[in-house]
Write an enzyme that holds these catalytic residues in place. Structure first.
Site, mmCIF file in Angstrom:
data_model
loop_
_atom_site.group_PDB
_atom_site.id
_atom_site.type_symbol
_atom_site.label_atom_id
_atom_site.label_comp_id
_atom_site.label_asym_id
_atom_site.label_seq_id
_atom_site.Cartn_x
_atom_site.Cartn_y
_atom_site.Cartn_z
ATOM 1 N N PRO A 147 43.256 51.656 41.732
ATOM 2 C CG PRO A 147 44.680 50.416 43.069
ATOM 3 C CD PRO A 147 43.300 50.958 43.014
ATOM 4 C CD GLU A 148 42.442 50.945 35.214
ATOM 5 O OE1 GLU A 148 43.029 50.607 34.185
ATOM 6 O OE2 GLU A 148 41.232 51.248 35.241
ATOM 7 C CE LYS A 202 45.380 46.721 35.898
ATOM 8 N NZ LYS A 202 44.088 46.042 35.759
ATOM 9 N NE ARG A 233 35.164 47.229 47.180
ATOM 10 C CZ ARG A 233 34.513 47.634 46.113
ATOM 11 N NH1 ARG A 233 34.803 48.811 45.579
ATOM 12 N NH2 ARG A 233 33.602 46.903 45.577
ATOM 13 N NE ARG A 284 35.872 44.356 34.729
ATOM 14 C CZ ARG A 284 36.371 43.165 34.975
ATOM 15 N NH1 ARG A 284 36.109 42.162 34.171
ATOM 16 N NH2 ARG A 284 37.143 42.965 36.009
#
Length: 323
Positions: free
Chosen positions: A2-3, A61, A134, A306
DNA sequence: AACGCGACCTGCGAGC
DNA sequence: TGCTCGCAGGTCGCGT
């Protein structure tokens, strides 16, 4: 994953199901999901029980539910005064969190972490469940404090100039009407860092994650390592507009699936599958170059530990140190 | 101030 | 087949 758009889809769905309802019971199935609540799971549950949900607010978020600690007064014909909340239930979905409305008859999800039972309401599910594979996300209680700029704390049905303390360090997001481009640009120029790092810095602009950062940079034809102190106003505007467009598109796509009973975060897939131009496209053609009759292959680089995906042709690295 | 890195997690795919 | 390993992601906190 989710962003911001997915979290906004959750916010819109959630508010129609929980606003005005009272939390009657709390079951912490996995204490790790409330580890950010410093006083522990029992304190978390004990303080939530009996609280009434006033709204659902989002900045970046972060999502929070301002709470009233007393049941709704229901004076016959009287205009009930809106209580000023002091505490909120904070939710961050992390990587895999979901907030689901479920009837009690629905069996527990494999990764159910917290169950909130809500006061009965006609035609509405009894439970709000936090499901998280997670456990990067979580729930906790936080106080509400005045916003620094006096504006609304975030997007809400009833905006108040209050913000969850645990979210007060993050900047407004690009979809926030109170977002100030001038302030963003001034602070961006004052930094000595790379553009993508700045876009991912929630203190400068919130709501942008690794995926949308790459999408916005591709759309704006800017390189992730571009020094922020060399950015022209038009370039900063371009990348911010691009971020806004990508998020708005994703929001529209996510919105198509949320009239079900589920308040679901997983709607990301449809949009991501079809609409990504940069992220995850290593070795594939650059869509924009291909459309212009050029040949160019998207590449992947490590940046900030990343993956960053860029087109070497339309998002060039500096030549002779000049951008 | 900037930046790197570890910690927090699980599932999945690659490679042996 | 079963094992290990690396990777993915967001946020926080610490050390340099």
């Amino acid at each position: 994953m989710p962003e911001l758009p997915e979290v906004e889809v959750v916010r819109r769905g959630l508010v129609s199901w929980v606003r005005g309802r009272t939390i009657t019971a709390v079951e912490v199935v996995d204490p790790r999901s409330v580890r950010r609540h410093a006083l522990g799971p029992e304190d978390f549950a004990g303080n939530l029980e009996g609280a009434r949900v006033l709204d659902v607010v989002r900045r970046g978020k972060f999502l929070w539910l301002p709470l009233a600690d007393t049941p709704a007064a229901d004076p016959a014909g009287g205009a009930a005064e809106a209580p000023t909340p002091a505490v909120a239930l904070m939710a961050h979905l992390g990587m895999s969190g979901q907030l689901l409305m479920q009837d009690s008859s629905v069996s527990d999800e494999k990764h159910l972490k917290v169950r909130l039972r809500l006061s009965p309401a006609e035609g509405m599910p009894e439970q709000l469940r936090f499901v998280d594979q997670r456990i990067f996300g979580g729930l906790f209680l936080t106080s509400l404090i005045p916003t620094a700029d006096g504006g609304p704390g975030g997007l809400a049905e009833t905006p108040l100039p209050l913000i969850a303390a645990e979210a007060s360090h993050i900047a407004r997001d690009p979809l926030d009407p109170y977002f100030s481009f001038e302030e963003f640009y001034r602070r961006l120029r004052a930094r000595k860092t790379g553009l993508k790092r700045a876009l991912l810095d929630q203190g400068l602009v919130s709501g942008i994650g690794n995926i949308y950062a790459d999408e916005a940079l591709w759309k704006a034809r800017l390189h992730f390592a571009r020094p922020t102190d060399t950015l022209r106003r038009a370039e900063a505007g371009r990348v911010l507009d691009a971020a806004r467009e990508v998020m708005t598109d994703a929001l529209a796509a996510g919105g198509t699936s949320f009239d079900s009973l589920y308040v679901n975060v997983n709607g990301a897939s449809g949009y991501f599958d079809r609409s990504l131009n940069a992220y995850g496209r290593e070795g594939k053609e650059c869509k924009r170059c291909a459309a212009a009759g050029l040949v160019s292959t998207m590449r992947r680089d490590q940046f900030m530990n990343r993956s960053s995906y860029t087109c070497p042709v339309c998002q060039p690295t500096p030549r002779n140190g000049r951008w």
